[in-house]
Write a protein that holds these residues in place. Sequence first.
Motif, PDB file in Angstrom:
ATOM      1  N   GLY A  43      38.357   1.085   8.985  1.00 59.33           N
ATOM      2  CA  GLY A  43      39.371   1.913   9.637  1.00 59.33           C
ATOM      3  C   GLY A  43      39.828   3.039   8.746  1.00 59.33           C
ATOM      4  O   GLY A  43      39.181   3.349   7.732  1.00 59.33           O
ATOM      5  N   GLY A  44      40.930   3.626   9.122  1.00 62.36           N
ATOM      6  CA  GLY A  44      41.470   4.722   8.340  1.00 62.36           C
ATOM      7  C   GLY A  44      42.496   5.520   9.119  1.00 62.36           C
ATOM      8  O   GLY A  44      42.897   5.127  10.215  1.00 62.36           O
ATOM      9  N   ARG A  45      42.893   6.623   8.495  1.00 59.80           N
ATOM     10  CA  ARG A  45      43.893   7.509   9.105  1.00 59.80           C
ATOM     11  C   ARG A  45      43.239   8.513  10.018  1.00 59.80           C
ATOM     12  O   ARG A  45      42.184   9.054   9.711  1.00 59.80           O
ATOM     13  N   TYR A  46      43.885   8.744  11.161  1.00 54.40           N
ATOM     14  CA  TYR A  46      43.404   9.786  12.087  1.00 54.40           C
ATOM     15  C   TYR A  46      44.629  10.546  12.599  1.00 54.40           C
ATOM     16  O   TYR A  46      45.043  10.422  13.733  1.00 54.40           O
ATOM     17  N   ASP A  47      45.205  11.363  11.715  1.00 54.16           N
ATOM     18  CA  ASP A  47      46.493  11.995  11.995  1.00 54.16           C
ATOM     19  C   ASP A  47      46.440  13.052  13.091  1.00 54.16           C
ATOM     20  O   ASP A  47      47.492  13.471  13.583  1.00 54.16           O
ATOM     21  N   ASN A  48      45.251  13.517  13.466  1.00 55.19           N
ATOM     22  CA  ASN A  48      45.172  14.595  14.474  1.00 55.19           C
ATOM     23  C   ASN A  48      44.779  14.127  15.867  1.00 55.19           C
ATOM     24  O   ASN A  48      44.882  14.892  16.826  1.00 55.19           O
ATOM     25  N   LEU A  49      44.334  12.893  16.008  1.00 55.57           N
ATOM     26  CA  LEU A  49      43.718  12.494  17.279  1.00 55.57           C
ATOM     27  C   LEU A  49      44.719  12.467  18.440  1.00 55.57           C
ATOM     28  O   LEU A  49      44.398  12.879  19.560  1.00 55.57           O
TER      29      LEU A  49
END
Lengths: 414, 414
Positions: free
Chosen positions: B281-287
């Motif tokens: 997983g991870g960060r997806y700050d724009n989705l």
Amino acid sequence: MQRLKGFREFFPEPLPPGEEWSCDLRQYIFDCWRRTARRYGFREYDGPPVEPLSLYTAKSGDEIVSQLFNFLDKGQDAVSLRPEMTPTVARMVAAAERAYRKPIKWFSMPQLFRYEAPQKGRLREHFQFNCDLFGEEDPAADAEVVALLIDVLRALGLTEEDFVVRLSSRKAWQAFYEAEGGKPEAASEFFQAVDKMEREDPGTLARRLAPTGVTAEAVAQFIDAGLPTPELQGILDNLTARGLGAYVKIDYGVIRGLAYYTGVVFEAFDRKGEFRAIAGGGRYDNLVSVLSGGKVKLPALGFGMGDVVLALLLRKRGKVPSFASTIDVMVLVEDETLRVDSLALVQRLRESGKAVDYSLTPMKADKQFKRALEMGAAHWARLERGPEGVILRVKDLRSRTEQVGTPDSAASLV
Amino acid sequence: MQRLKGFREFFPEPLPPGEEWSCDLRQYIFDCWRRTARRYGFREYDGPPVEPLSLYTAKSGDEIVSQLFNFLDKGQDAVSLRPEMTPTVARMVAAAERAYRKPIKWFSMPQLFRYEAPQKGRLREHFQFNCDLFGEEDPAADAEVVALLIDVLRALGLTEEDFVVRLSSRKAWQAFYEAEGGKPEAASEFFQAVDKMEREDPGTLARRLAPTGVTAEAVAQFIDAGLPTPELQGILDNLTARGLGAYVKIDYGVIRGLAYYTGVVFEAFDRKGEFRAIAGGGRYDNLVSVLSGGKVKLPALGFGMGDVVLALLLRKRGKVPSFASTIDVMVLVEDETLRVDSLALVQRLRESGKAVDYSLTPMKADKQFKRALEMGAAHWARLERGPEGVILRVKDLRSRTEQVGTPDSAASLV
């Protein structure tokens, strides 16, 4: 970028404006289904949500095939999202029955699909609790399955005032049809007509019955008389022995639409008649044989109970519990120099099995406290610097009592 | 009449010959996922298994689109079985975030689908535990999510000897790429090349890197150095405060293939390197912003953990519990004149919460007893006619002790 029509999104409570499907309620229903099935010694299975189209056309129930969510996959194979679980479980049992003692008692909770012309409020998917029993033709098996159906609804808080299981028999209907001189080739149309009669007007019924050779009057008389067959009487007696007699009645108004039923059929309805059927099922003694090309013969029966009518009914009757409490303990971090210790406290409490939350970043004390109340926390816990080092203060938010201990004592204080 | 290639059937244990997917093990994993997420204050949601194809093309992650289980429905709409949950949950949160406190902590356990050329052992569906956190950009949120990932695996009996979470950062990779003079228009190809390098040979890596302007040597040096960014160091410190430091390491060999990641990324692997990633997983700050047409901006991160690798790993490490005991009590009916009373006894025990089975039809006493043992029953219970009426005899099959009471006392004797 909306979801597709007829599909639901399930949100955690409290529900956002405009949304009506609670994931908390869904899980409550699922837990109840699973727990009750296990009490009855039923074992869980699951199958693929996509199946060869031929699995459903094999039974030649044309009525349901026209509503399938079927399509050609990228390999040009004709497939369908599953509209029901019975063909899948019959195939699984046919393939694997030698590995299991009889009777085989299995349950599943699949999501099922259909493709209908979009209509307001009509869904294209629902979840369905499926319970099936294979390998026993005695009515004692029918009674066991109907008892499970009743006890699932009772476990959800519904009583004999709220619902009734209407018991009928394809065999009784078949005998009636033959006695009345019904045309053998029109038997399937006859069952369909009777299945729909409660939802359609008398004119439509008469039109549907015309080719069968049986009159609407004869049908009405047969239903009114409601004489139990010995088989149905055996089921009634068995359920009465369990103390469940008040939850069932003989009612030939039920016949079930699907083509594969062979014996006892039943449907559960709310007593006030406000909703469609809560659940329905029956015997399908030939299906395993049909799906195994005649290789395996196993008597079978089962029922399905959907989540949609059930959720609406539980709401209407005030039987939905509160889902307001989502955590056990809120850890308050008021002294930021104690954040590292507070993380260790959070971890310790979670490892003891508690549901714990805390503010990920610095937050004013009163806001943290307010959040604890909003989340329905039973306790808050807070580390404090005292004259003799760090202490743990725990408050029971119901009894309003406080306790003080060492940080290590957390699990014993909450 | 077989199931479709790449789809599984889940059978109750003991598994039939040739079947490898246990519904008991699946439910054990599901329970563990749900219980641990709740301990962390995560709430359950679910979305549709069929979505508009555009939901996945919107992110323009072409790699995954070519593998979609997509099709035209009967209304000629381009739809797809969901290949992942992140776009769905991002849409749900974008639509409903005002109704929820931040951070929003949600989990789900969807079945996901892909359509690949049929290959031996390659599945077209799996179940995936999805945990996401919305509305907090501080690395404390990343630490909370990684801690949950670790604790789920620990709850399944795996230890720091069994697995490790490899922590990396798209930001660190982006900074490296810019410092090395990588071509901005080839950044996506660069991430793809790094993502695949552990599974491909050096020649392929060199070919993939050529258009980016960055050398394989520079990439190898960056990974070898493994210098944590301040953000990653914050996550390490946070996890160490929880006592979970031994479960993570900085490892820039992880970069994640999906296009939407923006910050920290991570994958969990078995220490022996025998399996593909257990979770990632991870960060997806724009989705959320992309899927809401810019209307809602919410930082976000999450991970997915599939059931397939996990089940294989648990089996290989001997961490799968026994599912041999399926009922609590077997009610023996040896005197058929007591069958009605026995049914009442079965009902009473089930209402007390016990899982109970009995022979639906008359069966020899020794065969009933044998069945009790086969089903792993903890007790048997039997009604007997005595000089003073019907008595209940209960045997504890573990301690071999017997108790006698009235039929009404059943619930207190088992």
